[in-house]
Scaffold this motif. Structure first.
Motif, PDB file in Angstrom:
ATOM      1  N   VAL A  55      38.769  43.633  91.207  1.00 49.13           N
ATOM      2  CA  VAL A  55      39.474  44.846  90.793  1.00 49.13           C
ATOM      3  C   VAL A  55      39.916  44.719  89.337  1.00 49.13           C
ATOM      4  O   VAL A  55      39.761  45.649  88.535  1.00 49.13           O
ATOM      5  N   LYS A  56      40.435  43.554  88.970  1.00 51.63           N
ATOM      6  CA  LYS A  56      40.859  43.342  87.583  1.00 51.63           C
ATOM      7  C   LYS A  56      39.659  43.299  86.642  1.00 51.63           C
ATOM      8  O   LYS A  56      39.729  43.787  85.510  1.00 51.63           O
ATOM      9  N   LEU A  57      38.554  42.763  87.099  1.00 48.58           N
ATOM     10  CA  LEU A  57      37.336  42.760  86.299  1.00 48.58           C
ATOM     11  C   LEU A  57      36.854  44.192  86.071  1.00 48.58           C
ATOM     12  O   LEU A  57      36.421  44.546  84.967  1.00 48.58           O
ATOM     13  N   PHE A  58      36.961  45.031  87.088  1.00 48.39           N
ATOM     14  CA  PHE A  58      36.617  46.444  86.963  1.00 48.39           C
ATOM     15  C   PHE A  58      37.492  47.122  85.911  1.00 48.39           C
ATOM     16  O   PHE A  58      37.012  47.931  85.103  1.00 48.39           O
ATOM     17  N   ALA A  59      38.786  46.787  85.891  1.00 47.14           N
ATOM     18  CA  ALA A  59      39.699  47.365  84.895  1.00 47.14           C
ATOM     19  C   ALA A  59      39.337  46.902  83.492  1.00 47.14           C
ATOM     20  O   ALA A  59      39.380  47.692  82.547  1.00 47.14           O
ATOM     21  N   VAL A  60      38.959  45.649  83.338  1.00 45.93           N
ATOM     22  CA  VAL A  60      38.562  45.137  82.026  1.00 45.93           C
ATOM     23  C   VAL A  60      37.281  45.825  81.551  1.00 45.93           C
ATOM     24  O   VAL A  60      37.160  46.209  80.385  1.00 45.93           O
ATOM     25  N   VAL A  61      36.323  46.013  82.454  1.00 47.22           N
ATOM     26  CA  VAL A  61      35.084  46.715  82.100  1.00 47.22           C
ATOM     27  C   VAL A  61      35.398  48.160  81.712  1.00 47.22           C
ATOM     28  O   VAL A  61      34.832  48.689  80.736  1.00 47.22           O
ATOM     29  N   ALA A  62      36.296  48.813  82.428  1.00 46.43           N
ATOM     30  CA  ALA A  62      36.680  50.188  82.093  1.00 46.43           C
ATOM     31  C   ALA A  62      37.320  50.244  80.711  1.00 46.43           C
ATOM     32  O   ALA A  62      37.030  51.159  79.924  1.00 46.43           O
ATOM     33  N   LEU A  98      40.319  54.751  80.184  1.00 51.08           N
ATOM     34  CA  LEU A  98      41.752  54.499  80.023  1.00 51.08           C
ATOM     35  C   LEU A  98      42.540  54.853  81.276  1.00 51.08           C
ATOM     36  O   LEU A  98      43.477  54.139  81.652  1.00 51.08           O
ATOM     37  N   MET A  99      42.160  55.933  81.936  1.00 55.21           N
ATOM     38  CA  MET A  99      42.874  56.328  83.142  1.00 55.21           C
ATOM     39  C   MET A  99      42.621  55.343  84.280  1.00 55.21           C
ATOM     40  O   MET A  99      43.539  55.016  85.046  1.00 55.21           O
ATOM     41  N   ILE A 100      41.386  54.835  84.368  1.00 52.05           N
ATOM     42  CA  ILE A 100      41.092  53.818  85.386  1.00 52.05           C
ATOM     43  C   ILE A 100      41.863  52.547  85.089  1.00 52.05           C
ATOM     44  O   ILE A 100      42.455  51.935  85.984  1.00 52.05           O
ATOM     45  N   LEU A 101      41.866  52.147  83.820  1.00 55.47           N
ATOM     46  CA  LEU A 101      42.621  50.945  83.434  1.00 55.47           C
ATOM     47  C   LEU A 101      44.090  51.093  83.787  1.00 55.47           C
ATOM     48  O   LEU A 101      44.695  50.176  84.369  1.00 55.47           O
ATOM     49  N   ALA A 102      44.681  52.229  83.447  1.00 56.41           N
ATOM     50  CA  ALA A 102      46.100  52.441  83.732  1.00 56.41           C
ATOM     51  C   ALA A 102      46.372  52.466  85.231  1.00 56.41           C
ATOM     52  O   ALA A 102      47.345  51.865  85.702  1.00 56.41           O
ATOM     53  N   ALA A 103      45.500  53.116  85.994  1.00 51.30           N
ATOM     54  CA  ALA A 103      45.721  53.207  87.444  1.00 51.30           C
ATOM     55  C   ALA A 103      45.571  51.848  88.119  1.00 51.30           C
ATOM     56  O   ALA A 103      46.395  51.471  88.962  1.00 51.30           O
ATOM     57  N   VAL A 104      44.542  51.091  87.749  1.00 52.55           N
ATOM     58  CA  VAL A 104      44.332  49.780  88.374  1.00 52.55           C
ATOM     59  C   VAL A 104      45.442  48.816  87.984  1.00 52.55           C
ATOM     60  O   VAL A 104      45.992  48.098  88.830  1.00 52.55           O
ATOM     61  N   ALA A 105      45.798  48.803  86.708  1.00 46.82           N
ATOM     62  CA  ALA A 105      46.854  47.891  86.264  1.00 46.82           C
ATOM     63  C   ALA A 105      48.202  48.272  86.874  1.00 46.82           C
ATOM     64  O   ALA A 105      48.974  47.392  87.286  1.00 46.82           O
TER      65      ALA A 105
END
Length: 154
Positions: A55-62, A98-105
């Motif tokens: 999940v964190k890797l997905f946020a980094v890719v986003a 950015l929205m995916i990063l913010a939501a996952v984080a």
């Protein structure tokens, strides 16, 4: 006019890069704490840790896709390609990243026990910037549709 737009785009790019760097810098202590805690525990939490890693890797890719998309948008503007469909897609990619990063984080922080105010302080600006990019991309899309309709009008 183009010079002002370039300055604003470079400023926005620097702010995005600063946000990513500060996220990693402020999260370094929590990472070390989690690393030590994870090395002390057994195999009981392996699957949840593996899921959390992906999940964190997905946020980094986003975040990376968002950064590259915005950089490509700046390059298009510098090459006098401002109102083209490619820029609409690039701005949408930037916004979604950015929205995916913010939501996952934010979800990760809430899951780890942080309060809503801390999550708001850390991630609301990334979500707001993503929403702003989405609005700007829709304005570009409406402008392009109007331009296409005008080109077809005799």
């Amino acid at each position: 006019m183009k010079k002002k737009l370039n300055i604003f785009c470079v400023l926005m790019l620097l702010l995005m890069a600063t946000q990513v760097v500060m996220t990693f810098v402020t999260g370094a202590d929590a990472f070390m704490e989690g690393w030590e805690k994870g090395s002390e525990e057994g195999i009981a939490h392996t699957w949840s840790a593996l899921f959390g890693f992906f999940v964190k890797l997905f946020a980094v890719v986003a975040a990376f896709v968002s950064f590259i998309s915005f950089f490509r948008f700046i390059l298009n503007v510098n090459h006098n390609k401002v109102f083209v469909w490619e820029n609409v897609h690039l701005l949408r990619l930037t916004a979604y990243g950015l929205m995916i990063l913010a939501a996952v984080a934010a979800g990760d922080e809430l899951y780890s026990g942080c309060s809503f105010t801390e999550v708001y302080d850390h991630f609301f600006d990334a979500f707001l910037f993503g929403t702003f990019n989405l609005i700007i991309s829709e304005v570009f899309a409406i402008g392009l549709k109007l331009q296409e309709e005008q080109d077809l009008t005799i």
